[in-house]
Design an enzyme around this catalytic site. Sequence first.
Site, short mmCIF file in Angstrom:
data_model
loop_
_atom_site.label_atom_id
_atom_site.label_comp_id
_atom_site.label_asym_id
_atom_site.label_seq_id
_atom_site.Cartn_x
_atom_site.Cartn_y
_atom_site.Cartn_z
N LYS A 84 0.86 -1.18 0.00
CA LYS A 84 0.00 0.00 0.00
C LYS A 84 0.90 1.23 0.00
O LYS A 84 1.80 1.36 0.84
CB LYS A 84 -0.86 -0.04 1.26
C1 E4P Z 1 -8.29 1.34 3.67
O1 E4P Z 1 -7.53 0.89 2.89
C2 E4P Z 1 -8.21 2.69 4.25
O2 E4P Z 1 -7.00 2.87 4.90
C3 E4P Z 1 -9.37 2.87 5.19
O3 E4P Z 1 -10.54 2.45 4.53
C4 E4P Z 1 -9.51 4.26 5.73
O4 E4P Z 1 -10.70 4.36 6.45
P1 E4P Z 1 -11.02 5.56 7.46
O5 E4P Z 1 -11.28 6.79 6.66
O6 E4P Z 1 -12.23 5.09 8.19
O7 E4P Z 1 -9.82 5.69 8.35
#
Ligand code: E4P
Length: 221
Positions: A84
């Site tokens: 990521k």
């Molecule tokens: C996933 O890959 C993201 O990091 C996550 O969905 C972020 O979610 P949030 O906005 O609830 O922190």
Amino acid sequence: MQLFVDTANLDEIREAAEMGVISGVTTNPTLLAKNGSGDVESVIKEICQLVPGSVSMECVSEDAKGMVTEGRKFAQWGENVYVKVPFTVEGVKATRVFTDEGIRTNVTLVFSANQALLAANAGATYISSFVGRVDDIGYDGINIIEQIVSLRDMHDFDSHVLAASIRHPLHVVQSAEAGADIATIPFKVLKQMYYHPLTEKGVAAFKADWEKLQGSCATTV
Ligand code: E4P
């Protein structure tokens, strides 16, 4: 649309895997910190055992060189690890390196169609467009998913559109309607998706009628 679970909590991942509907897991540093274990490598390796689909592990370096070093290491932790990468100029540079090396990526923190176009041109495997965080500041996160999907279809790029930052079950349906390939869902929302009061009522009524029937059979015999 595939469903991923958005958590680093092993109990939640175990339960989600047993549900039989999950094709991947996304983590981020916040979710890993909530999980409490400092041994991130072991956590990710265990997640890879629990879920055969993709498991996203996020880089935290700020420059491309650092991200590439981190990502190469993460990719060794399991065949299904996707690196990521935060959407920054450096992150996009690192994505290009990963693409050229055959390492699959999840470009995260995408909030606009322009950012998605850049990520796609760097060969991102997934483009994570955040829905909830956009809604939180008074704009329409689903609208951005729609834009990205329409550009992806029009220009036929290979990246998969991943709806992230999902806050409630309606976001999941809206992401599917918008044409997202994947939605990554907090465990709580995943469980909420199962619930419908009429299903609960129907199951209880069928059970009660079945029990009555058993009772009446016993009386007749
Ligand atoms: C996933 O890959 C993201 O990091 C996550 O969905 C972020 O979610 P949030 O906005 O609830 O922190």
